[in-house]
Enzyme design. Structure first.
Site, short mmCIF file in Angstrom:
data_model
loop_
_atom_site.label_atom_id
_atom_site.label_comp_id
_atom_site.label_asym_id
_atom_site.label_seq_id
_atom_site.Cartn_x
_atom_site.Cartn_y
_atom_site.Cartn_z
N CYS A 35 -5.96 -8.35 0.62
CA CYS A 35 -6.01 -9.44 1.60
C CYS A 35 -5.00 -9.23 2.72
CB CYS A 35 -5.77 -10.79 0.91
SG CYS A 35 -4.16 -10.90 0.15
N CYS A 104 -2.96 -14.22 -6.24
CA CYS A 104 -1.94 -14.69 -5.30
C CYS A 104 -0.63 -14.96 -6.04
CB CYS A 104 -2.40 -15.94 -4.58
SG CYS A 104 -4.10 -15.85 -3.99
FE1 FES Z 1 -3.87 -12.93 -0.37
FE2 FES Z 1 -3.83 -15.15 -1.73
S1 FES Z 1 -5.49 -14.33 -0.64
S2 FES Z 1 -2.32 -13.62 -1.64
#
Ligand code: FES
Length: 123
Positions: A35, A104
């Site tokens: 991400c 996360c």
């Molecule tokens: Fe990247 Fe939560 S989506 S840490």
């Protein structure tokens, strides 16, 4: 059921311990390649006790809530105890995270370990 618990929303909206510690003696930075989110953790450790801890998270709401909760969980604790903190314990303290957001909370565990590794390497 709401997607996020009230605790997650609270720590996301009012994150605890945000910022930088100028004279930190333990700094860790980790990122999630998928991400692109980044978490940086600063600690001031004295006599093996985490006297202060602050973080900067450039990431999603769950990552911010996880880092906020994680700092609350380790503040004032011995280094050895903080080393044992798992992402699962962070998520549980937040009254849970959706399955697809568990990664996360991993960022918070890794940021703490990275800072503590840095602390050890300075000794
Ligand atoms: Fe990247 Fe939560 S989506 S840490």
């Amino acid at each position: 059921m709401a997607l996020y618990s009230e605790k997650v929303m609270d720590h996301f909206r009012n994150p605890r311990n945000v910022g930088v510690i100028e004279d930190a003696n333990a700094i860790g930075e980790v990122g999630n390649a998928k991400c692109g989110d980044i978490m940086k953790m600063y600690m001031k450790i004295e006599d093996e006790i985490i006297k202060d801890v602050k973080f900067e998270t450039f990431g999603c709401g769950s990552a911010i809530a996880s880092s906020s909760m994680a700092t609350e969980l380790i503040k004032g604790k011995p280094v050895s105890e903080a080393m044992e903190l798992t992402n699962k314990a962070v998520a549980e303290a937040l009254d849970g995270l959706p399955d697809y957001k568990m990664h996360c909370s991993v960022l918070a565990e890794e940021a703490i370990k990275s800072a503590l590794d840095d602390y050890r390497s300075r000794q």
